[in-house]
Write an enzyme that holds these catalytic residues in place. Structure first.
Site, PDB file in Angstrom:
ATOM      1  N   PRO A   1      -8.134   0.819   7.966  1.00  0.00           N
ATOM      2  CG  PRO A   1      -9.520  -0.308   9.456  1.00  0.00           C
ATOM      3  CD  PRO A   1      -8.106  -0.227   9.002  1.00  0.00           C
TER       4      PRO A   1
ATOM      5  CE  LYS B   1      -8.356   7.132  -7.904  1.00  0.00           C
ATOM      6  NZ  LYS B   1      -6.957   6.903  -7.924  1.00  0.00           N
TER       7      LYS B   1
ATOM      8  CG  MET C   1     -15.422   1.101  -3.783  1.00  0.00           C
ATOM      9  SD  MET C   1     -14.172   0.871  -5.054  1.00  0.00           S
ATOM     10  CE  MET C   1     -13.687  -0.824  -4.830  1.00  0.00           C
TER      11      MET C   1
ATOM     12  N   GLY D   1      -5.634   3.845   1.738  1.00  0.00           N
ATOM     13  CA  GLY D   1      -6.532   3.279   2.742  1.00  0.00           C
ATOM     14  C   GLY D   1      -6.517   1.756   2.711  1.00  0.00           C
ATOM     15  N   GLY D   2      -6.716   1.151   3.869  1.00  0.00           N
ATOM     16  CA  GLY D   2      -6.828  -0.308   3.932  1.00  0.00           C
ATOM     17  C   GLY D   2      -5.533  -0.993   3.569  1.00  0.00           C
ATOM     18  CG  ASP D   3      -3.487  -4.970   1.770  1.00  0.00           C
ATOM     19  OD1 ASP D   3      -2.637  -5.314   2.614  1.00  0.00           O
ATOM     20  OD2 ASP D   3      -3.371  -5.203   0.549  1.00  0.00           O
TER      21      ASP D   3
ATOM     22  CB  ILE E   1      -7.561  -5.600  -0.720  1.00  0.00           C
ATOM     23  CG1 ILE E   1      -6.746  -6.845  -0.363  1.00  0.00           C
ATOM     24  CG2 ILE E   1      -9.070  -5.907  -0.746  1.00  0.00           C
ATOM     25  CD1 ILE E   1      -7.184  -7.600   0.836  1.00  0.00           C
TER      26      ILE E   1
ATOM     27  CB  THR F   1      -8.338  -5.236   3.761  1.00  0.00           C
ATOM     28  OG1 THR F   1      -9.136  -4.751   2.676  1.00  0.00           O
ATOM     29  CG2 THR F   1      -8.959  -6.509   4.320  1.00  0.00           C
TER      30      THR F   1
ATOM     31  CG  ASP G   1      -5.403   7.150  -2.154  1.00  0.00           C
ATOM     32  OD1 ASP G   1      -4.922   7.927  -2.976  1.00  0.00           O
ATOM     33  OD2 ASP G   1      -5.498   5.922  -2.327  1.00  0.00           O
TER      34      ASP G   1
HETATM   35  C1  LIG Z   1     -11.084   1.906  -3.313  1.00  0.00           C
HETATM   36  S1  LIG Z   1     -11.610   0.821  -2.044  1.00  0.00           S
HETATM   37  C2  LIG Z   1     -10.105   0.687  -1.170  1.00  0.00           C
HETATM   38  C3  LIG Z   1     -10.069  -0.491  -0.259  1.00  0.00           C
HETATM   39  C4  LIG Z   1      -8.808  -0.571   0.575  1.00  0.00           C
HETATM   40  N1  LIG Z   1      -7.638  -0.762  -0.249  1.00  0.00           N
HETATM   41  C5  LIG Z   1      -8.898  -1.650   1.636  1.00  0.00           C
HETATM   42  O1  LIG Z   1      -8.123  -2.609   1.596  1.00  0.00           O
HETATM   43  O2  LIG Z   1      -9.750  -1.533   2.506  1.00  0.00           O
HETATM   44  C6  LIG Z   1     -12.530   1.917  -1.025  1.00  0.00           C
HETATM   45  C7  LIG Z   1     -13.703   1.211  -0.367  1.00  0.00           C
HETATM   46  O3  LIG Z   1     -13.300   0.540   0.821  1.00  0.00           O
HETATM   47  C8  LIG Z   1     -14.348   0.559   1.760  1.00  0.00           C
HETATM   48  N2  LIG Z   1     -13.866   1.235   2.986  1.00  0.00           N
HETATM   49  C9  LIG Z   1     -12.614   1.634   3.233  1.00  0.00           C
HETATM   50  N3  LIG Z   1     -12.511   2.152   4.466  1.00  0.00           N
HETATM   51  C10 LIG Z   1     -13.747   2.089   5.007  1.00  0.00           C
HETATM   52  C11 LIG Z   1     -14.308   2.449   6.268  1.00  0.00           C
HETATM   53  N4  LIG Z   1     -13.560   2.970   7.234  1.00  0.00           N
HETATM   54  N5  LIG Z   1     -15.620   2.227   6.475  1.00  0.00           N
HETATM   55  C12 LIG Z   1     -16.385   1.663   5.527  1.00  0.00           C
HETATM   56  N6  LIG Z   1     -15.922   1.292   4.323  1.00  0.00           N
HETATM   57  C13 LIG Z   1     -14.614   1.488   4.063  1.00  0.00           C
HETATM   58  C14 LIG Z   1     -15.504   1.315   1.119  1.00  0.00           C
HETATM   59  O4  LIG Z   1     -16.349   0.368   0.507  1.00  0.00           O
HETATM   60  C15 LIG Z   1     -14.790   2.162   0.094  1.00  0.00           C
HETATM   61  O5  LIG Z   1     -15.651   2.533  -0.948  1.00  0.00           O
END
Ligand SMILES: C[S@@+](CC[C@H](N)C(=O)[O-])C[C@H]1O[C@@H](n2cnc3c(N)ncnc32)[C@H](O)[C@@H]1O
Length: 263
Positions: free
Chosen positions: A11, A56, A169, A87-89, A92, A117, A34
């Site tokens: 995250p 993006k 998002m 970012g994240g997983d 997901i 995630t 990303d």
């Molecule tokens: C395209 S999604 C990708 C998610 C990612 N694959 C994951 O597993 O966390 C991007 C969204 O994840 C959330 N997000 C990711 N990192 C964040 C963070 N550090 N703080 C708050 N929201 C976050 C937000 O809602 C952001 O718009």
């Protein structure tokens, strides 16, 4: 023939990377990354490694998804060890599957490295347990990126009691999300939170209820990325919010807004 690792970067806070992710970053020839990957994570790559930004933002699509997949194929056919860092997983709300499908079609070796995630990482850093024996027995992760305002989500299912909803998002759609949940039977007094930049020094947590969260969030002028958590577990953050953002102020706060593409 090179190979591609589709790697979850977690995250935001660099310490939340997996050991496998850190190891592959240190070995890669090319990192394709990303917008949600912070600069401190990229520092784990070899100085000689090529860094390609393909991120993006809502307003600014740097590289279309198909071109990202084609780029990965091209780099691997060139013999490069590629880390595709997301970012994240990656599986997901990460479109990870689309990218590796193209690798599979071309017979390119790949692996997938899971990441923490946003829901898991941010809930932990905000002191909000996503499940709780007495309060919530299930968690639902949804995207709040609504195509036509309301129709996309199964509101009756989301409005059922005894669960926690995590909305990725969702900042732009927050007023609609709160309104629809209440319209489908969730009490307007249900606790909810928006977390900005979770796990980073710029983390901010705005709490409220479905009735007032949208207004409180607008007043707080939060900036993306943000995550919405809805459910009575949010009330626990008053006692469980252990994280003091300043304590790790050595971590750079800046999210890379836009970077040049070096293809
Ligand atoms: C395209 S999604 C990708 C998610 C990612 N694959 C994951 O597993 O966390 C991007 C969204 O994840 C959330 N997000 C990711 N990192 C964040 C963070 N550090 N703080 C708050 N929201 C976050 C937000 O809602 C952001 O718009």
């Amino acid at each position: 023939m090179g190979r591609v690792a589709l790697v979850g970067a977690g995250p935001g806070h660099p310490d939340l990377l997996t050991m496998r992710a850190a190891r592959l970053l240190g070995e890669a020839d090319v990192i394709v990354y990303d917008r949600l990957v912070g600069p401190q994570i990229l520092e784990l790559a070899r100085p000689r490694a090529q860094r390609i930004y393909v991120g993006k933002s809502t307003a600014n699509h740097v590289l279309p998804q198909k071109e990202i997949s084609a780029l990965l194929v091209r780099l691997a056919l060139d013999g490069k060890r590629v880390v595709r860092l997301k970012g994240g997983d990656p599986f997901i709300f990460g479109r990870g599957a689309e990218e590796i499908e193209m690798l599979a079609v071309h017979g390119i070796p790949f692996e997938v490295v899971p990441g923490i995630t946003a829901a898991a990482g941010i809930a932990a850093y905000a002191g909000i347990p996503l499940t709780h024996r007495d309060i919530a027995h299930s968690v639902t992760l949804v995207t709040g990126h609504l195509q036509d305002e309301t129709a996309d989500l199964d509101w009756p299912a989301l409005a059922r009691p005894g669960q926690t909803l995590v909305v990725y998002m969702g900042l732009l759609g927050l007023p609609v999300i709160c309104r629809e949940l209440v319209a489908h039977g969730m009490p307007a007094t249900t606790a909810a939170a928006v977390v900005q930049h979770g796990t980073l020094p710029t983390q901010r947590v705005i709490t409220g209820t479905l009735a007032d969260l949208a207004e409180r969030t607008a007043d707080a002028r939060l900036v993306a990325p943000t995550l919405i958590i809805i459910g009575e577990v949010v009330r626990l953050c008053g006692t469980l919010d252990w994280f003091q953002p300043d304590v790790i102020s050595e971590v750079a706060a800046a999210w890379p807004e836009s970077r040049p593409v070096i293809a």
